[in-house]
Design a protein around this motif. Structure first.
Motif, PDB file in Angstrom:
ATOM      1  N   HIS A 179       0.827  -1.202   0.000  1.00 18.78           N
ATOM      2  CA  HIS A 179       0.000   0.000   0.000  1.00 18.78           C
ATOM      3  C   HIS A 179       0.861   1.252   0.000  1.00 18.78           C
ATOM      4  O   HIS A 179       1.759   1.384   0.829  1.00 18.78           O
ATOM      5  N   PRO A 180       0.581   2.208  -0.897  1.00 17.37           N
ATOM      6  CA  PRO A 180       1.266   3.493  -0.793  1.00 17.37           C
ATOM      7  C   PRO A 180       0.660   4.327   0.339  1.00 17.37           C
ATOM      8  O   PRO A 180      -0.359   3.942   0.908  1.00 17.37           O
ATOM      9  N   GLY A 181       1.270   5.435   0.648  1.00 19.88           N
ATOM     10  CA  GLY A 181       0.712   6.358   1.627  1.00 19.88           C
ATOM     11  C   GLY A 181       1.129   6.073   3.058  1.00 19.88           C
ATOM     12  O   GLY A 181       1.812   5.092   3.355  1.00 19.88           O
ATOM     13  N   MET A 220       4.215  12.838   7.810  1.00 15.12           N
ATOM     14  CA  MET A 220       4.315  13.221   6.407  1.00 15.12           C
ATOM     15  C   MET A 220       5.187  14.460   6.201  1.00 15.12           C
ATOM     16  O   MET A 220       5.557  14.777   5.079  1.00 15.12           O
ATOM     17  N   GLY A 221       5.516  15.162   7.272  1.00 15.35           N
ATOM     18  CA  GLY A 221       6.365  16.344   7.167  1.00 15.35           C
ATOM     19  C   GLY A 221       7.770  16.025   6.701  1.00 15.35           C
ATOM     20  O   GLY A 221       8.497  16.907   6.264  1.00 15.35           O
ATOM     21  N   LYS A 222       8.161  14.766   6.788  1.00 10.31           N
ATOM     22  CA  LYS A 222       9.500  14.349   6.380  1.00 10.31           C
ATOM     23  C   LYS A 222       9.496  13.707   4.990  1.00 10.31           C
ATOM     24  O   LYS A 222      10.500  13.164   4.556  1.00 10.31           O
ATOM     25  N   SER A 223       8.350  13.756   4.285  1.00 12.11           N
ATOM     26  CA  SER A 223       8.218  13.057   3.011  1.00 12.11           C
ATOM     27  C   SER A 223       7.755  13.996   1.904  1.00 12.11           C
ATOM     28  O   SER A 223       6.656  14.543   1.979  1.00 12.11           O
ATOM     29  N   PRO A 224       8.561  14.160   0.851  1.00 13.63           N
ATOM     30  CA  PRO A 224       8.148  15.032  -0.247  1.00 13.63           C
ATOM     31  C   PRO A 224       7.011  14.436  -1.092  1.00 13.63           C
ATOM     32  O   PRO A 224       6.254  15.163  -1.709  1.00 13.63           O
ATOM     33  N   ASP A 225       6.868  13.102  -1.107  1.00 11.74           N
ATOM     34  CA  ASP A 225       5.833  12.449  -1.902  1.00 11.74           C
ATOM     35  C   ASP A 225       4.818  11.776  -0.978  1.00 11.74           C
ATOM     36  O   ASP A 225       5.158  10.815  -0.281  1.00 11.74           O
ATOM     37  N   PRO A 226       3.563  12.250  -0.949  1.00 13.19           N
ATOM     38  CA  PRO A 226       2.557  11.666  -0.056  1.00 13.19           C
ATOM     39  C   PRO A 226       2.283  10.184  -0.303  1.00 13.19           C
ATOM     40  O   PRO A 226       1.822   9.476   0.584  1.00 13.19           O
ATOM     41  N   GLN A 227       2.570   9.714  -1.498  1.00 13.08           N
ATOM     42  CA  GLN A 227       2.334   8.302  -1.797  1.00 13.08           C
ATOM     43  C   GLN A 227       3.505   7.412  -1.385  1.00 13.08           C
ATOM     44  O   GLN A 227       3.350   6.202  -1.247  1.00 13.08           O
ATOM     45  N   PRO A 284       5.850   7.858   1.567  1.00 17.40           N
ATOM     46  CA  PRO A 284       6.436   8.492   2.759  1.00 17.40           C
ATOM     47  C   PRO A 284       7.580   7.670   3.336  1.00 17.40           C
ATOM     48  O   PRO A 284       7.717   6.481   3.046  1.00 17.40           O
ATOM     49  N   ASP A 285       8.383   8.318   4.151  1.00 14.26           N
ATOM     50  CA  ASP A 285       9.443   7.635   4.892  1.00 14.26           C
ATOM     51  C   ASP A 285       8.772   6.896   6.043  1.00 14.26           C
ATOM     52  O   ASP A 285       8.332   7.514   7.011  1.00 14.26           O
ATOM     53  N   LEU A 286       8.669   5.584   5.950  1.00 18.99           N
ATOM     54  CA  LEU A 286       7.951   4.776   6.938  1.00 18.99           C
ATOM     55  C   LEU A 286       8.764   4.499   8.198  1.00 18.99           C
ATOM     56  O   LEU A 286       8.347   3.716   9.043  1.00 18.99           O
ATOM     57  N   MET A 295      -5.561   3.150  -0.695  1.00 18.78           N
ATOM     58  CA  MET A 295      -6.626   2.413  -1.376  1.00 18.78           C
ATOM     59  C   MET A 295      -7.484   3.356  -2.222  1.00 18.78           C
ATOM     60  O   MET A 295      -8.569   3.003  -2.654  1.00 18.78           O
ATOM     61  N   GLY A 296      -6.999   4.573  -2.460  1.00 20.05           N
ATOM     62  CA  GLY A 296      -7.726   5.539  -3.264  1.00 20.05           C
ATOM     63  C   GLY A 296      -8.814   6.279  -2.503  1.00 20.05           C
ATOM     64  O   GLY A 296      -9.603   7.002  -3.092  1.00 20.05           O
ATOM     65  N   ASP A 297      -8.870   6.091  -1.188  1.00 20.92           N
ATOM     66  CA  ASP A 297      -9.894   6.726  -0.364  1.00 20.92           C
ATOM     67  C   ASP A 297      -9.381   8.034   0.235  1.00 20.92           C
ATOM     68  O   ASP A 297      -8.184   8.315   0.229  1.00 20.92           O
ATOM     69  N   ALA A 298     -10.318   8.794   0.818  1.00 25.98           N
ATOM     70  CA  ALA A 298      -9.945   9.987   1.564  1.00 25.98           C
ATOM     71  C   ALA A 298      -9.020   9.556   2.699  1.00 25.98           C
ATOM     72  O   ALA A 298      -9.244   8.532   3.327  1.00 25.98           O
ATOM     73  N   GLU A 299      -7.993  10.336   2.933  1.00 23.10           N
ATOM     74  CA  GLU A 299      -6.983   9.958   3.929  1.00 23.10           C
ATOM     75  C   GLU A 299      -6.601  11.168   4.776  1.00 23.10           C
ATOM     76  O   GLU A 299      -6.278  12.221   4.229  1.00 23.10           O
ATOM     77  N   PRO A 300      -6.635  11.051   6.095  1.00 18.59           N
ATOM     78  CA  PRO A 300      -6.080  12.110   6.926  1.00 18.59           C
ATOM     79  C   PRO A 300      -4.546  12.030   6.862  1.00 18.59           C
ATOM     80  O   PRO A 300      -3.983  10.987   7.159  1.00 18.59           O
ATOM     81  N   PHE A 301      -3.909  13.096   6.423  1.00 16.41           N
ATOM     82  CA  PHE A 301      -2.447  13.096   6.328  1.00 16.41           C
ATOM     83  C   PHE A 301      -1.869  13.716   7.596  1.00 16.41           C
ATOM     84  O   PHE A 301      -2.153  14.867   7.911  1.00 16.41           O
ATOM     85  N   PRO A 302      -1.047  12.942   8.353  1.00 15.33           N
ATOM     86  CA  PRO A 302      -0.527  13.402   9.642  1.00 15.33           C
ATOM     87  C   PRO A 302       0.820  14.108   9.548  1.00 15.33           C
ATOM     88  O   PRO A 302       1.659  13.767   8.718  1.00 15.33           O
TER      89      PRO A 302
END
Length: 193
Positions: A52-54, A97-104, A106-108, A129-136
Motif C-alpha cells: 500500500h502506498p501512503g 508526512m512532514g518528512k516526506s516530499p511524496d505523499p504516496q 512516505p518515509d515509513l 486504497m484511493g480513499d480519503a486519507e487524513p495526512f498526519p
C-alpha cells in the motif's frame, strides 16, 4: 548517634515516594514506535503493508507484544473509534508526512504519536486504497503548508469526528461541498464546538 539514625530514616521516608513516582512514570510512559517488519500485515485488509502506498499506522495495545499494523491513517483512526476494538491502548503512531516530499511514498521510519499530530483532512491527495486519507504531521506549519498546496482542513486528533473517518466523503462530494458550501465544515458537525 540517634540524631544520625533519625536523619537517615527521615531521608529514606522522603525518598521512597519519589522512587515510586519514577517507577509509575516508567510503567505509564508510552513504548516507542516499532519499525515495520517485512511481514507486517494490515489489520483490516489482511495485506502486506508494503503493498500500500501512503502513510501507515500502528497501535500498541496493552498485553500484546506486537503492534496492530494499519495500512492507512484512516484505518488507524477507525481502530480507535470502533467499539469492537481493544480500548487499552498504550500508544498510537502514524507516519509523519512532514518528512516526506511524496505523499504516496512516505518515509515509513519516521513516526509521530497520533494524539500529538496535526492532520489534513479532505485534501486532493488520496490514501493507499484511493480513499480519503487524513495526512498526519508532527508540526503544525508542515500541515498548514500541505493544506495550502493540496486543499483540506487542518485538525488535531481529538477534533476529528467519527463521520469524517467511518463515512468519508467521495471525491465528487468534496468538490460539490467546496463549490456550493464553502470551507468544508459541513460534515454533519452541527454546532458542537
Amino acid at each position: 548517634m540517634r540524631t544520625s539514625l533519625k536523619a537517615t530514616l527521615l531521608a529514606a521516608c522522603l525518598l521512597l515516594p519519589l522512587s515510586a513516582c519514577q517507577q509509575e512514570r516508567a510503567e505509564t510512559a508510552p513504548p516507542p514506535p516499532v519499525a515495520i517488519a517485512a511481514d507486517a500485515i494490515g489489520h483490516y485488509c489482511g495485506m502486506n503493508l508494503a503493498d500500500h502506498p501512503g502513510p501507515k499506522g500502528q497501535v500498541q495495545v496493552k498485553g500484546q507484544d506486537r503492534p496492530v499494523w494499519l495500512s492507512s491513517v484512516r484505518d488507524t483512526f477507525a481502530f480507535t473509534m470502533l467499539p469492537e476494538e481493544p480500548k487499552e491502548i498504550r500508544a498510537i503512531y502514524v507516519t509523519d508526512m512532514g518528512k516526506s516530499p511524496d505523499p504516496q511514498k512516505p518515509d515509513l521510519s519516521v513516526w509521530v504519536e497520533a494524539r500529538k499530530a496535526w492532520y489534513v483532512l479532505n485534501s486532493r491527495q488520496r490514501g493507499g486504497m484511493g480513499d480519503a486519507e487524513p495526512f498526519p504531521f508532527a508540526e503544525e506549519a508542515a500541515a498548514r503548508s500541505f493544506a495550502a498546496a493540496n486543499g483540506g482542513t487542518v485538525k488535531r486528533f481529538a477534533d476529528v469526528k467519527e463521520d469524517e473517518i467511518l463515512t468519508p466523503q467521495t471525491a465528487s462530494e468534496e468538490h460539490g461541498e467546496q463549490d456550493g458550501h464553502g470551507s468544508g465544515h459541513g460534515n454533519g458537525h452541527g454546532g458542537g464546538h
